[in-house]
Design an enzyme around this catalytic site. Structure first.
Site, PDB file in Angstrom:
ATOM      1  N   GLU A 132      -6.178  -0.623  10.254  1.00 13.62           N
ATOM      2  CA  GLU A 132      -6.627   0.379  11.240  1.00 13.62           C
ATOM      3  C   GLU A 132      -6.448   1.961  10.615  1.00 13.62           C
ATOM      4  O   GLU A 132      -7.398   2.684  10.960  1.00 13.62           O
ATOM      5  CB  GLU A 132      -5.852   0.624  12.631  1.00 13.62           C
ATOM      6  CG  GLU A 132      -6.067  -0.457  13.525  1.00 13.62           C
ATOM      7  CD  GLU A 132      -5.651  -0.816  14.713  1.00 13.62           C
ATOM      8  OE1 GLU A 132      -5.136   0.121  15.174  1.00 13.62           O
ATOM      9  OE2 GLU A 132      -5.599  -1.735  15.530  1.00 13.62           O
ATOM     10  N   GLU A 164      -4.561   3.117   7.072  1.00 11.43           N
ATOM     11  CA  GLU A 164      -4.251   3.518   5.714  1.00 11.43           C
ATOM     12  C   GLU A 164      -5.555   3.074   4.882  1.00 11.43           C
ATOM     13  O   GLU A 164      -5.974   4.021   4.012  1.00 11.43           O
ATOM     14  CB  GLU A 164      -3.237   2.478   5.155  1.00 11.43           C
ATOM     15  CG  GLU A 164      -1.836   3.051   5.715  1.00 11.43           C
ATOM     16  CD  GLU A 164      -0.811   2.004   4.903  1.00 11.43           C
ATOM     17  OE1 GLU A 164      -0.563   2.114   3.654  1.00 11.43           O
ATOM     18  OE2 GLU A 164       0.034   1.315   5.501  1.00 11.43           O
ATOM     19  N   LEU A 193       8.671  10.613  -8.008  1.00 13.45           N
ATOM     20  CA  LEU A 193       8.433  11.509  -9.085  1.00 13.45           C
ATOM     21  C   LEU A 193       9.145  13.028  -8.889  1.00 13.45           C
ATOM     22  O   LEU A 193       9.310  13.559  -8.024  1.00 13.45           O
ATOM     23  CB  LEU A 193       6.924  11.907  -9.150  1.00 13.45           C
ATOM     24  CG  LEU A 193       5.838  10.646  -9.225  1.00 13.45           C
ATOM     25  CD1 LEU A 193       4.686  10.669  -8.801  1.00 13.45           C
ATOM     26  CD2 LEU A 193       6.265   9.986 -10.649  1.00 13.45           C
ATOM     27  N   HIS A 250       1.103   7.351   3.168  1.00 13.18           N
ATOM     28  CA  HIS A 250       2.560   6.907   3.814  1.00 13.18           C
ATOM     29  C   HIS A 250       2.113   5.945   5.024  1.00 13.18           C
ATOM     30  O   HIS A 250       1.409   6.643   6.107  1.00 13.18           O
ATOM     31  CB  HIS A 250       3.396   8.203   3.717  1.00 13.18           C
ATOM     32  CG  HIS A 250       4.751   7.768   4.570  1.00 13.18           C
ATOM     33  ND1 HIS A 250       5.702   7.078   3.750  1.00 13.18           N
ATOM     34  CD2 HIS A 250       5.343   7.663   5.875  1.00 13.18           C
ATOM     35  CE1 HIS A 250       6.932   6.869   4.279  1.00 13.18           C
ATOM     36  NE2 HIS A 250       6.481   7.250   5.756  1.00 13.18           N
TER      37      HIS A 250
HETATM   38  C1  GAR Z   1       1.554   0.467   2.429  1.00  9.38           C
HETATM   39  O1  GAR Z   1       1.680   0.456   3.453  1.00  9.38           O
HETATM   40  C2  GAR Z   1       1.937   1.974   1.730  1.00  9.38           C
HETATM   41  O2  GAR Z   1       1.621   2.769   2.760  1.00  9.38           O
HETATM   42  C3  GAR Z   1       3.256   2.075   1.500  1.00  9.38           C
HETATM   43  O3  GAR Z   1       3.331   0.712   0.735  1.00  9.38           O
HETATM   44  C4  GAR Z   1       2.416  -0.233   1.308  1.00  9.38           C
HETATM   45  C5  GAR Z   1       1.971  -0.780  -0.210  1.00  9.38           C
HETATM   46  O4  GAR Z   1       0.805  -1.737   0.505  1.00  9.38           O
HETATM   47  N1  GAR Z   1       3.962   2.891   0.524  1.00  9.38           N
HETATM   48  C6  GAR Z   1       5.183   3.627   0.933  1.00  9.38           C
HETATM   49  O5  GAR Z   1       5.730   3.227   1.854  1.00  9.38           O
HETATM   50  C7  GAR Z   1       5.323   4.830   0.181  1.00  9.38           C
HETATM   51  N2  GAR Z   1       6.252   5.608   0.798  1.00  9.38           N
HETATM   52  P1  GAR Z   1      -0.369  -1.958  -0.937  1.00  9.38           P
HETATM   53  O6  GAR Z   1       0.437  -2.246  -2.315  1.00  9.38           O
HETATM   54  O7  GAR Z   1      -0.877  -3.378  -0.297  1.00  9.38           O
HETATM   55  O8  GAR Z   1      -1.135  -1.064  -1.051  1.00  9.38           O
END
Ligand code: GAR
Length: 203
Positions: A181, A183, A96, A112
């Site tokens: 664990e 996110e 963005l 992240h």
């Molecule tokens: C997650 O691991 C998130 O942290 C990452 O993409 C994945 C999405 O999974 N995001 C990034 O890398 C942003 N820089 P999800 O669609 O199952 O939530």
């Protein structure tokens, strides 16, 4: 105005972090905010199905073949029409611009999959982050939730959680462990913390 903070979640893919937010709202971990809109840049994102199953309004805001300005104008329109107060980036794979982020100062949060400032910034997203962590040979990684500003992954950190790397880890096994664990735990907790503070500011 609702008694809860009006949240929009921006997604691009599978939406497991969106699911963690939906589940946290149901279980009462998120009690100061309500997810009222899910927007995807990708019309085929499974995250949209998760939102529909939970009875949440969805919208698609395509990025392909659209200028950054037109994309952000359309996105802003959607958010304004829906009265969004807090934007959560949950696996949202679009950068963005400063024009957009400055409009929502301390009103956009992102998850992240590393311990910022390691393995972050341009080009570090999804599985690439875990490939880079394993290639470097770090023994500890994790996840970070932070406010979003004009610097990719550069805004103030809200919460972090460490995850140990195990022998034989592949990018895929590590990604799964960082999700389960770290996110899926710190994203809902951070969302609640930010919404609670926003409610206090409202007075
Ligand atoms: C997650 O691991 C998130 O942290 C990452 O993409 C994945 C999405 O999974 N995001 C990034 O890398 C942003 N820089 P999800 O669609 O199952 O939530």
């Amino acid at each position: 105005m609702s008694a809860k903070i009006n949240i929009a979640v921006l997604v691009s893919g599978g939406g497991t972090n969106l699911q963690a937010l939906i589940d946290a709202e149901r279980s009462g971990i998120i009690k100061s905010g309500e997810i009222r809109l899910v927007v995807s840049n990708n019309p085929d994102a499974y995250a949209l199905e998760r939102a529909k199953s939970a009875g949440i309004k969805t919208a698609v805001c395509p990025k392909k073949g659209v200028s950054q300005e037109d994309f952000e104008n359309r996105l802003t329109g959607l958010l304004e029409q829906n009265g969004t107060e807090l934007i959560i980036l949950a696996g949202f794979m679009c950068i963005l611009s400063e024009k957009f982020t400055s409009k929502y100062e301390k009103r956009i949060i992102n998850v992240h999959p590393s311990l910022i400032p390691s393995f972050c910034g341009k080009g570090f997203y999804g599985l690439h982050v875990h490939e880079a962590a394993l290639a470097y040979g770090v023994k500890v990684t994790g996840a970070t939730v932070h406010f979003v500003n004009e610097i990719p992954d550069g805004g103030e950190i809200i919460m972090q959680k460490a995850v140990y790397i195990e022998d034989g880890d592949t990018p895929e096994t590590l990604q799964k462990r960082v999700m389960t664990e770290a996110e899926w735990k710190i994203l809902p907790l951070s969302a609640e913390k930010v919404c609670e503070n926003m409610l206090k500011e409202r007075g």
